[in-house]
Design an enzyme around this catalytic site. Structure first.
Site, mmCIF file in Angstrom:
data_model
loop_
_atom_site.group_PDB
_atom_site.id
_atom_site.type_symbol
_atom_site.label_atom_id
_atom_site.label_comp_id
_atom_site.label_asym_id
_atom_site.label_seq_id
_atom_site.Cartn_x
_atom_site.Cartn_y
_atom_site.Cartn_z
ATOM 1 N N LYS A 106 -5.727 10.453 6.423
ATOM 2 C CA LYS A 106 -5.994 9.196 7.060
ATOM 3 C C LYS A 106 -4.048 9.045 8.108
ATOM 4 C CE LYS A 106 -9.812 7.848 5.986
ATOM 5 N NZ LYS A 106 -10.736 7.368 5.250
ATOM 6 N N GLN A 147 -9.947 13.823 -7.426
ATOM 7 C CA GLN A 147 -10.465 14.246 -6.559
ATOM 8 C C GLN A 147 -9.597 14.554 -5.612
ATOM 9 O OE1 GLN A 147 -11.118 9.952 -4.822
ATOM 10 N NE2 GLN A 147 -9.395 10.024 -4.267
ATOM 11 N N ASP A 174 -8.638 5.948 -11.416
ATOM 12 C CA ASP A 174 -9.308 5.345 -10.153
ATOM 13 C C ASP A 174 -11.479 5.796 -9.935
ATOM 14 O OD1 ASP A 174 -8.524 4.593 -8.033
ATOM 15 O OD2 ASP A 174 -9.444 6.365 -6.865
ATOM 16 N N GLU A 221 -11.442 1.389 -13.354
ATOM 17 C CA GLU A 221 -11.240 0.853 -11.867
ATOM 18 C C GLU A 221 -12.508 0.733 -10.893
ATOM 19 O OE1 GLU A 221 -10.558 0.753 -7.563
ATOM 20 O OE2 GLU A 221 -11.014 1.968 -9.036
ATOM 21 N N TYR A 230 -2.002 3.327 3.476
ATOM 22 C CA TYR A 230 -2.205 3.916 4.444
ATOM 23 C C TYR A 230 -0.617 4.592 4.831
ATOM 24 C CZ TYR A 230 -6.669 3.349 4.012
ATOM 25 O OH TYR A 230 -7.949 3.379 3.889
#
Lengths: 646, 646
Positions: free
Chosen positions: A246, A306, A378, A407, A520
């Protein structure tokens, strides 16, 4: 089913979902157990709470006392981390019934020779358990009971407290019944009382435009410690994926030099057990963790299950990801949205058992190699509940002091279920509770329903994911109110630091997301700058350390105050040796006045009696002697934090 | 524990004490099941209620629908007596998720070739369960899904209702989870709707001073039937003990000719399976039971587990009684009081298993030999709860239509526990609820808490043991109010007859006991006398038979009426085809007026729309078209029973 027992034991509390889930405490807290216990007929029942640490062999016992309407109560203290079991045992106490009945017959003037002969049988049974001294006494009394000539002495002893106490000490538990055992997990104190600080290590450099390192973070530790935070939480520190990375402001096409999202975990440099090289080495991270510890700060890691498309797992364990019939891998999606920088873990995989074990190993790696004891997990709600139940139980079996913060900002029952599966603390809806009515309703839901037994809230005014409407363009007063509320309503609190302290609240238009988010890109902060916010956050955190009442979430009572912009609450520690009274002006623009009702009954003082309220933020003191007292709060300092002295 | 399932199922209702106890219904009622069912992530879940009669082999299924906040609901109907089991099954519905996601992607303009290939896999799985016609359709669609040239047809079918319905019809329950099974016991209708009448058969003689017989009782059956009662309950009909027999007005010394208390059961003539000879023979009793049946009346027997000192059990099974060290038998007592005409059964006996079996046999004797199907159980709270649970389960195993009324007037949790153990109906505190606030609070406790699921109240204004203060010296209006309230608030009601109808309320001074109570002596009644009370009791009972809304207890809503002496309530049957509106003046001396709020929303009519209210007691009709309507009630006829027609 033939069952001769006579005692019914029902509605044992605390109890979650019929005992499927455990309740929670921290070391040295009490578990107050209640139950309905009763028998048929007129007979007296007796009952106990039995409890033991999972590693203890023997049950300990505490006798229950009746409260009202066949309910009983007793509490026990938990002194060690880990699981305790507890259950209720009840029985008809025939010996006490005999004494009670005989007592009433004697008072009625009846001759009780026959009753004394019955009593002698109870005493003979007692003798088997009694000490030598007690045995000698019992022999004498048996003599009285069985000789008509000693009748006067006999009836005196029959109704004596001494005999009563022996019956209580050595109950004959004939036909005793017991409830199914329930569980309580005991954490260390930090599970209940913690003050978190979050920043991005890559924004820690003193030099603008330069990627921050763990060494830069080390330099910031004294600042974090001075401000009174005890837990320093970093977004993921693992290698960041390069495929589909990203760009700034969440753009799908990264430009050269874009650093990517730390949550896009894994590249050819490694995955969940590796460190992003630009941050430093394993040695640097270990040094940071240890230096922090010396300053009373624990480093909390992000556990985000992930993978970026170039995470090593994708090649090594392709079966841990979902592959589509056309041979492409399944990206994370919430149709019609797709997230091409992220592959979700495929928990339905046929190789799920190895997958689960590897996830556990990834967590244990940081626990065992780096001494990490706190994880912020997360998006736990996008992985199976029973996976978390298993993983956390496995970690705690070996390391009962490990804490997990959930979270999950999602539907209530989902958040509650994660807590039931074992999460130590949970993020909350506090971030979106603004009005007095909203705040009271929410805190009462957390502290007055059975959520108090298992859902430990952690109140954050903001996170890198949430730049709430109330803070966007918000003035200093709003920021002061929000942190004060977070840090005094809840004993667990946290702050996503520099943006809050320096009131950087520029947002993506129409969204609760930060513009130029650190998620980001690198940001640069002048970490040396002190302002009113840093000063007051520090004072608030000092007050939290000094006052045990602020280290409690459940011990709260909202007070009447006749102004919708003023909220007032009373807090206390368990033995009420520390009591505070807090008042906040929720209006960021205008001064507000009102009359607050002091909780005289809770404080144990009568109206007219003087008490001193000392504002621990400003140092001012007032003497109050009325039930209703006047307060005025200006947005420049929109709260009172009164320590009460009687 | 490693468990790959993803769906959580919690808080299944109705559920008592974590499933330890069963809930209750009558034949043809519905069980409305709710549960929290949810998964991790964004996936859609699906869930069903599975249910089966205990004798059925296969589970039946009804799909649940979501209500709010991750709660789901479905109801099933019970059509047979006996136990049903029910449980909730939940699963992530991958096929529906695929359709839902694909639908949104198509709407978003995405090209979904890869999704169609995935879809083909779901269709192949479907084919295994589908009918031949469905298979042909699926083959066509699979063809579309796997050929790019059929893309337009493919996306039309992919999002079609037809496919959706097939996915719903044949769900793939991958990783399905289910709740523990719960139980509901299904009774015949009479469990919910019954109208009891009690008299002493020995007072049934036409001739004053003569001991009444079953034959005399037979002669009274038409009267009982005409008044609309369907259950005729007699105090114990067994031989009455002669040792320590009680005299008139509960005196401890009986005089010659004193008939004793029917609850002092057992003499040399027999015990719990014998008949008091003065009442008649076994044949007479059988005849009475059968004649009653012809008139739509069931004879209910008293089941009183205690013994007179000369009960045959005392000699045959001395171990079933408690013997004291001095060799005397233990009388019933509640120290300092002793009851020397009664020996309690010693449930702690070493021979308890034989004892229990004999008690069961005593009950079964009347069931099997005389066709008795209704028992009123005397003082069940002085015998162990689990004994009752066992005994009633054993009886119902063979005779599921047997009903048990619990005569326990004691602490709330004790009364509730007896209901949980299986009592069909229970006496209540109604007898002492007089004011509007007391009545509403009590009825709401019974009908709006979980008691509605297992505690079926039976409202009695009086019993031979209770001559309540409110009736002592009470005028006709009080009697009318009390029976009307009993018979319309509760669908189960009962009356201790002649004393009530003829307003004989002379009491032992300072006690709620009848003077010259039939418990200890013969009384004589002029059974032919009709008066306003007998007339109105008859009309009320007729209304109960004619109106299904009055055959329900739980279907009630109290209405606002601005007068503390007026109470108003709305009742309805399950499908709301019968709706009544009832108003009672609680003041026995003065007329009362007030404005009642008609429940327009429940009735489904809007203000201004006309409705007719027809008083089924008096035959008067009114047309109402407002939300608030005026009523006035005089003590001479202190109630309205309005049938509502729209």
């Amino acid at each position: 089913m033939l069952d001769q027992k006579r005692v019914v034991i029902e509605k044992v509390t605390p109890q979650l979902d019929g005992g499927v889930h455990f309740v929670k405490r921290v070391v040295d807290e009490h578990v107050n157990v209640t139950a309905d216990v009763f028998s048929d007929g007129h007979d007296l029942v007796a009952c106990s709470v039995l409890f033991k640490h999972e590693k203890a062999r023997k049950w300990e016992e505490v006798r229950m006392h009746p409260t009202h309407n066949d309910s009983w109560e007793a509490s026990f203290q938990v002194s060690e981390q880990g699981f305790y079991e507890y259950k209720v045992e009840g029985w008809v106490d025939y010996a006490l019934n005999w004494q009670h009945g005989t007592d009433r017959k004697i008072a009625d003037g009846q001759h009780v020779t026959s009753e004394l002969l019955e009593g002698a049988e109870y005493l003979k049974a007692l003798k088997k358990k009694a000490t030598d001294t007690e045995k000698r006494y019992l022999n004498v009394v048996i003599g009285y009971f069985t000789n008509e000539k000693d009748y006067e002495k006999a009836i005196k002893e029959a109704t004596s407290d001494k005999l009563h106490d022996l019956f209580v000490k050595y109950p004959e538990r004939f036909l005793a019944n017991e409830s199914q055992p329930l569980q309580v997990y005991v954490d260390r104190l930090k599970a209940r009382f913690s003050t978190w600080y979050e920043f991005f290590p890559r924004s820690a450099s003193k030099e603008e435009g330069k990627h921050g390192t763990f060494k830069d973070c080390e330099a910031l530790l004294p600042r974090v410690a001075k401000m009174g935070f005890d837990t320093l939480y970093f977004p993921p520190i693992h290698p960041i994926g390069e495929v589909n990375r990203k760009g700034k402001n969440n753009s799908t096409e990264a430009q050269d030099g874009d650093v990517g999202s730390p949550w896009g975990i894994g590249s050819k440099e490694g995955g969940h057990t590796s460190i992003h090289r630009e941050l430093g080495s394993e040695k640097d991270f270990k040094s940071l963790v240890n230096k922090a510890k010396e300053l009373g700060i624990e480093v909390a890691m992000d556990f985000a299950l992930q993978a970026a498309p170039d995470h090593p797992w994708v090649k090594e364990h392709p079966e841990w990801f979902k592959w589509r019939p056309d041979g492409t891998v399944q990206y994370a999606e919430n149709p019609p949205k797709k997230y091409q920088d992220i592959l979700p873990i495929y928990f339905e995989s046929k190789d799920w058992k190895n997958l689960w074990k590897e996830m556990l190993n990834a967590a244990l790696y940081w626990v065992e190699e780096f001494g990490i004891r706190v994880f912020r997990v997360d998006n736990p709600h996008t992985k199976p509940y029973f996976f978390w139940g298993w993983l956390m139980a496995e970690v705690k079996k070996k390391y009962p002091d490990v804490l997990f913060l959930s979270e999950a900002f999602t539907r209530p029952k989902v958040m509650q279920q994660l807590a039931k599966q074992g999460y130590t603390q949970s993020y909350t809806y506090f971030t979106w509770r603004n009005t007095k009515a909203e705040l009271i309703e929410y805190v009462e839901e957390l502290t007055k329903t059975d959520q108090r037994e298992y859902f430990r809230p952690n109140f954050w005014p903001n996170t890198p994911d949430i730049n709430p409407w109330a803070l966007q363009g918000g003035n200093e007063a709003v920021h002061l109110q929000k942190y004060f509320l977070a840090a005094t309503l809840s004993s667990n609190t946290g702050l996503y630091g520099p943006v809050f302290e320096y009131m950087v609240s520029e947002a993506v238009p129409g969204k609760e997301e930060y513009w130029d988010s650190e998620k980001y890109q690198l940001r640069h902060w002048d970490w040396n700058k002190e302002n009113k916010l840093t000063t007051l956050i520090t004072r608030i955190n000092e007050a939290r350390k000094a006052h045990e009442s602020l280290q409690q979430t459940n011990n709260i009572k909202f007070l009447s105050i006749e102004n919708e912009n003023l909220i007032a609450y009373y807090k206390y520690n368990d033995d009420r040796t520390d009591e505070t009274l807090l008042i906040v002006n929720l209006d960021p623009y205008y001064a507000q006045q009102g009359w607050v009702q002091v909780p005289l009954q809770d404080l144990g003082i009568s109206e007219g009696h003087q008490m001193q309220v000392h504002d621990v933020i400003t140092g001012s003191s007032y003497v109050w002697d009325k039930e209703w007292c006047f307060v005025e709060l200006h947005p420049t300092l929109p709260f009172h934090l009164f320590k009460i002295s009687k």
